[in-house]
Scaffold this active site. Structure first.
Site, PDB file in Angstrom:
ATOM      1  CG  HIS A 111      -4.562  -4.261   3.925  1.00 54.07           C
ATOM      2  ND1 HIS A 111      -4.987  -3.219   3.140  1.00 54.07           N
ATOM      3  CD2 HIS A 111      -5.553  -4.496   4.801  1.00 54.07           C
ATOM      4  CE1 HIS A 111      -6.186  -2.842   3.537  1.00 54.07           C
ATOM      5  NE2 HIS A 111      -6.561  -3.602   4.533  1.00 54.07           N
ATOM      6  CB  CYS A 170      -0.964  -0.049   1.179  1.00 55.27           C
ATOM      7  SG  CYS A 170      -2.420   0.954   0.906  1.00 55.27           S
TER       8      CYS A 170
END
Ligand SMILES: [Zn+2]
Lengths: 232, 456
Positions: free
Chosen positions: A188, A91
């Site tokens: 994630h 991310c």
């Protein structure tokens, strides 16, 4: 056998249970008979250059800019990646490995130039389950959760990690990017717990040999449930 | 306790506290200073009627719809109904419902008190609460963090308790810094309110430090991950066991007037002039002692007797179902609720020691947060040495987390069903601890209510 894993700035880059990726590396390594030493590095500490594996997580905009500035000034992560060390970046960590990424005011901020990617803003924030079919040598569908506003564009020196089947990923149908032993991803969840093959790939790069896949029932059941939920 | 007058502090504090004491002393329920406009009276009646209809139709507590009716008909109703009688507002990411219940129970020593009994803590819930019950009663209100500035301005409370700030739902980014900023603006000119603030939480200190009247309480901070960075300059804060500070700009923990100490499984609150109050709460855990300490200090600021407050707070056994012992199926369970990683980290320590088996229930409906990656932020390692029953919609995510934490576990879709294959010894336990996310908690609460209704 011992392996050193560096967790890069966990207090700045640790928004989405990112510590779980370090736990998953330790767990998978143990299954393969490898002991992992984890070193947590905070801004202000020097990043060690000689470790085998580096992990960066997600973070909010201001933390991301602070982390990118500190890592650029430090220089070790880039030198380690160029030497062939394994790197997983998730991310915000993924975006800051690139040429530039948007800061809190959407201004282009210089990244580390480790991955040939450039990130600007998606028209709408991507929040939800993400599933993507990976490129070789990975074979198992990647599953995770994404929560980001970045549209990431790959240059000629980076390859996509996977092709999106559900969710947004990079924003153009691809997900993540990889160069040499460096992997960046929007997954994630944390991604290494949900995608043990990815964990084994990184560990294999770090120790210099391929690892046989070891299946764990809990993980297989979770993967099946998640993929069924998002892909039907 | 040699000296029972904590108001001998700074002169500003003394004047303020004495004034509050007079006000609260005058009102033991007989002085009705509340004069509502005809419009607000009518709106309140209609709102309460709507709430009760909604409740009878089985649509929950009806607080939201009732509050909407009131505010639609009389937009200034909260300010009017709150006029001069809001003793305290309570806000925090974790513990606001428990702190509010403890404080409301303590403030009853000065007369009737109204407070939410459902956890409805946004504008509509506050409106319905103020419209119900004795219109002259003191109000002690729980308020959602995001709604606090508006409700603070409308209600002008004498005391406001600010407990802690941490990440709540991950899909609401940047929340802690944003809320701290809005609270700081809210308090800048709050000359008629005493802020009771947790000196151990840097985000709370940052929000409260320029308020005109602040009483600092060292109530502790278990969860530091969301206050790692200085809100003034972005540097990493330095911490040790007792204090914290910014190495770059000097932002630091203020000297607390009150300090909570955790001794032999209960709290002891130390105040100025060697005052010392035991907090023998029925609610478990250090974090409830922190809630109790904040409430106790608030009663001091309201001019009440802290020893009497502590006695009354000890009578609170459960809060909106939290810690209640209920029967679900064939098991008798103690209901534990946590809504975010900080709350879960606290709950893990409240559970009985290993090898006692426990149940953990994880859902991911909107109210729980859709993304369960926070499971990796919770120190489930502390549950090692026992078998954990993993249940709820996201029981498989929990199972993988427990696998990595090296905690033995079984995945069971419905542990309350007859014949469920529970861990050895669980059926024989008098009470099984069951920690649950928000919607799982409410589901268990209502199933136990239905079961109780069938029996009676
Ligand atoms: Zn600072």
């Amino acid at each position: 056998m011992n392996l050193t894993v560096v967790s890069v700035y966990p207090t700045l880059l640790g928004t989405y249970g990112d510590g779980g990726n370090v736990m998953a590396l330790r767990h998978r390594a143990r299954l393969h008979g490898i002991e992992v030493d984890v070193i947590n590095i905070e801004p202000g500490d020097a990043v060690p250059e000689s470790a085998e594996l580096y992990v960066l997580g997600g973070g909010e905009d201001s933390a991301q800019t602070a982390a990118a500035n500190a890592l650029r000034a430090d220089g070790s992560l880039k030198r380690a990646a160029e030497r062939g060390a394994a790197v997983l970046a998730v991310c915000a960590g993924y975006q800051l490995l690139g040429e530039y990424f948007p800061d809190a005011n959407s201004a282009a901020t210089p990244g580390l130039g480790i991955l040939d990617i450039r990130t600007d803003r998606l028209p709408k924030r991507a929040v939800g389950e993400l599933a993507a079919d990976p490129k070789e040598p990975l074979t198992q569908t990647l599953t995770g959760y994404e929560n980001h506003a970045g549209a990431t564009h790959l240059g000629p020196n980076a390859s996509a990690l996977a092709t999106v089947r559900a969710g947004i990923g990079n924003g153009d149908g691809s997900e993540g990017a990889t160069t040499a032993h460096v992997i960046g991803t929007y997954l994630h969840g944390p991604c290494l717990a949900r995608n043990p093959q990815l964990a084994d790939l990184l560990l294999g790069w770090a120790i210099g040999r391929d690892l046989p896949f070891i299946e764990e029932a809990e993980v297989t059941q979770l993967r099946e449930e998640r993929l069924r939920t998002v892909l039907g | 306790m040699a000296d029972t007058d904590p108001t001998r502090e700074a002169s500003a504090g003394l004047r303020r506290t004495d004034r509050v004491r007079c006000r609260i002393g005058q009102r033991t329920g007989k002085v009705a200073v509340v004069t509502l406009s005809a419009r607000t009276r009518a709106a309140a009646r209609l709102g309460l009627l709507t709430s009760s209809l909604s409740r009878k139709m089985g649509r929950g507590e009806g607080m939201v719809i009732g509050g909407r009716v009131i505010l639609r008909l009389a937009p200034d109703a909260i300010a009017e109904m709150a006029h001069d009688r809001v003793a305290a507002l309570v806000s925090a990411t974790n513990g606001k419902t428990s702190t509010t219940r403890l404080l409301a129970t303590a403030v009853e020593q000065a007369g009737p008190v109204i407070s939410q009994n459902t956890g409805a803590n946004m504008t509509s819930g506050v409106a319905v609460t103020l419209a119900s019950g004795d219109p002259a009663a003191q109000a002690v209100l729980e308020v959602d963090e995001a709604y606090l500035p508006a409700i603070f301005r409308a209600t002008k409370p004498r005391v406001i308790i600010l407990g802690n700030l941490s990440r709540d739902q991950l899909d609401r980014m940047n929340e802690v810094a944003m809320i701290a900023r809005r609270w700081r603006d809210m308090l800048a000119d709050a000359t008629d309110t005493t802020v009771v603030a947790n000196a151990d939480d840097p985000s709370i200190v940052w929000a409260a430090r320029h308020a005109p009247h602040v009483t600092w309480v060292a109530a502790g901070q278990v969860w530091t991950a969301d206050s790692a960075v200085c809100l003034d300059c972005g540097s990493l804060l330095q911490r040790d066991d007792s204090t914290w500070g910014c190495p770059n700009c000097g932002f630091a923990r203020p000297t607390p007037t009150w300090t909570l100490e955790w001794v032999d499984d209960h709290g002891v609150v130390h105040g100025p002039h060697d005052q010392r109050f035991d907090l023998p709460l029925s609610l478990p855990g250090r974090f409830n002692a922190a809630n109790g300490a904040m409430a106790l200090v608030a009663t001091v600021e309201l001019g009440l007797d802290p020893a009497e407050s502590a006695r009354r707070m000890a009578t609170v056994e459960s809060v909106s179902g939290r810690y209640a012992v209920v029967k679900v199926g064939e098991l008798t369970i103690r209901l534990l609720l946590a809504k975010n990683p900080a709350g879960w980290s606290e709950l893990v320590d409240v559970m009985p020691p290993a090898p006692t088996p426990v149940i953990v229930t994880i859902n991911s409906n909107a109210a729980d947060g859709r993304d369960p990656s926070w499971l990796w932020d919770v120190p489930f390692e502390r549950l090692r040495g026992r078998v954990v029953v993993a249940t709820g919609d996201r029981r498989r995510d929990l199972a993988v987390r427990l696998l990595h934490a090296e905690v033995d576990h079984v995945v069971i879709e419905d542990p309350y069903a007859p014949g469920a294959e529970l861990p050895d010894g669980m059926r024989e336990l008098a009470v099984v601890d069951c920690a649950a996310t928000y919607t799982a908690f409410h589901h268990l609460r209502t199933s136990s209510d239905r079961q109780a209704a069938r029996r009676s």
